[in-house]
Write an enzyme that holds these catalytic residues in place. Structure first.
Site, short mmCIF file in Angstrom:
data_model
loop_
_atom_site.label_atom_id
_atom_site.label_comp_id
_atom_site.label_asym_id
_atom_site.label_seq_id
_atom_site.Cartn_x
_atom_site.Cartn_y
_atom_site.Cartn_z
N ASP A 67 -1.30 -7.40 -0.69
CA ASP A 67 -1.52 -5.97 -0.40
C ASP A 67 -0.22 -5.17 -0.52
O ASP A 67 0.88 -5.71 -0.35
CB ASP A 67 -2.10 -5.83 1.01
N HIS B 109 0.09 -2.86 -9.48
CA HIS B 109 -0.75 -4.04 -9.69
C HIS B 109 -0.09 -5.00 -10.69
O HIS B 109 -0.15 -6.22 -10.52
CB HIS B 109 -2.14 -3.64 -10.16
N LEU C 180 -0.40 -27.70 -8.14
CA LEU C 180 -1.03 -26.80 -7.17
C LEU C 180 -2.32 -26.17 -7.75
O LEU C 180 -2.38 -25.85 -8.92
CB LEU C 180 -0.02 -25.70 -6.84
C1 IPE Z 1 -7.46 -6.37 0.60
O1 IPE Z 1 -6.67 -5.24 0.44
C2 IPE Z 1 -7.97 -6.83 -0.72
C3 IPE Z 1 -6.96 -7.34 -1.65
C4 IPE Z 1 -5.69 -7.45 -1.42
C5 IPE Z 1 -7.47 -7.75 -2.92
P1 IPE Z 1 -7.26 -3.78 0.63
O2 IPE Z 1 -6.14 -2.85 0.39
O3 IPE Z 1 -8.46 -3.60 -0.21
O4 IPE Z 1 -7.70 -3.81 2.16
P2 IPE Z 1 -7.94 -2.62 3.17
O5 IPE Z 1 -8.89 -1.65 2.50
O6 IPE Z 1 -6.61 -1.99 3.45
O7 IPE Z 1 -8.52 -3.26 4.39
C1 IPE Z 2 -3.64 -4.66 -3.20
O1 IPE Z 2 -2.86 -3.52 -3.27
C2 IPE Z 2 -4.32 -4.97 -4.50
C3 IPE Z 2 -5.76 -4.74 -4.48
C4 IPE Z 2 -6.47 -4.44 -3.45
C5 IPE Z 2 -6.43 -4.87 -5.75
P1 IPE Z 2 -3.45 -2.10 -2.92
O2 IPE Z 2 -3.97 -1.47 -4.18
O3 IPE Z 2 -4.45 -2.21 -1.84
O4 IPE Z 2 -2.17 -1.35 -2.43
P2 IPE Z 2 -2.09 -0.30 -1.25
O5 IPE Z 2 -2.71 -0.91 -0.05
O6 IPE Z 2 -2.84 0.91 -1.70
O7 IPE Z 2 -0.64 -0.04 -1.09
MG MG Z 3 -4.32 -2.12 0.18
#
Ligand code: IPE
Ligand code: IPE
Ligand code: MG
Length: 246
Positions: free
Chosen positions: A26, A43, A137
């Site tokens: 995240d 990403h 792994l």
């Molecule tokens: C969780 O992150 C999903 C992934 C990292 C793929 P999100 O950014 O989607 O989660 P929330 O919405 O903050 O809970």
């Molecule tokens: C996690 O990063 C990746 C996915 C959920 C695909 P985010 O896209 O949720 O990044 P933030 O939380 O907006 O910073």
């Molecule tokens: Mg996120």
């Protein structure tokens, strides 16, 4: 600095390395925003980080990493972001030879693949079979994955086995259910890492998390380094895992 880095690495107890680590990758969007870049750049940077971290985990003896790449709820993001994420994924899968060359890592995709395009499904099949003869792994990439969805799917499979008379309802115990989870072939989940400052599971590995240790940190995923993995492992090694005993 160099000295400190070496010191952390030396302190790790190599006989107590978590066997299976779940990572909620995240903070990609916030990482990009801080730099004035589009979210997709975050990403892309996050995908590079995963590669680096998985190679490092393999080196220190972790048997499996499950990386949360796209949740069942992430479809609710703007279409442009979902499309960009799918395109990025397709690109990485298409480069499986170069991405995985010399890593000895086995790639598996877990989650509900029925919602993914044919193009992506074919690329997953190819990438999985290309890495299937590796012996290191196991990297589970959780894609259109939801912990509740995984449990529902397992319940459906169990119900079908009862329907066909293969088992009795009373045969459905924890061991039976565990074998219906996507993680049936990898060790028990020891540690969940979530960077970016959020302190929640967001529907990740709900069944498997029962006795996992948690490690949260404010760093955004693209900035996560080997040093951060060492910090997480060192913290993990200080935990007293009682599993309900005294
Ligand atoms: C969780 O992150 C999903 C992934 C990292 C793929 P999100 O950014 O989607 O989660 P929330 O919405 O903050 O809970
Ligand atoms: C996690 O990063 C990746 C996915 C959920 C695909 P985010 O896209 O949720 O990044 P933030 O939380 O907006 O910073
Ligand atoms: Mg996120």
């Amino acid at each position: 600095m160099l000295f400190k880095k070496r010191k952390i690495a030396e302190e790790m107890d190599m006989s107590n390395i978590p066997q299976h680590i779940g990572i909620i990758m995240d903070g990609n969007g916030r990482w990009a925003k801080k730099r004035g870049l589009p979210r997709s750049a975050g990403h892309r940077a996050g995908a590079e980080t995963l590669k680096k971290i998985v190679v490092y985990c393999n080196k220190i003896g972790v048997k499996s990493v499950t990386a949360y790449a796209f949740s069942t709820e992430n479809w609710n993001r703007p279409k442009a972001e979902v499309d960009a994420l799918m395109e990025l994924l397709y690109m990485y899968l298409g480069q499986v030879e170069e991405q995985f060359a010399g890593t000895n890592v086995i790639l598996r995709v877990i989650g509900d693949r029925s919602a993914l395009s044919d193009k992506i499904n074919k690329a997953i099949d190819y990438a999985e079979s290309y890495t299937s003869t590796n012996t290191g792994l196991v990297l589970n990439v959780a894609l259109n994955y939801g912990g509740r969805d995984e449990i529902c799917r397992a319940a459906q499979l169990a119900a079908k086995a009862v329907e066909t008379g293969e088992i009795k309802a009373e045969d459905i115990d924890e061991e039976y259910m565990s074998k219906l989870m996507y993680t049936k072939d990898v060790p028990e989940l020891d540690l969940i890492i979530r960077p970016s400052g959020e302190v929640r599971l967001s529907n990740f590995l709900l069944w498997q998390a029962a006795y996992a240790e948690f490690w949260f940190d404010s760093i955004n995923w693209p900035d996560f380094s080997e040093k951060d993995m060492q910090r997480a492992v060192l913290d993990y090694q200080k935990r007293n895992r009682r599993f309900g005993k005294v």
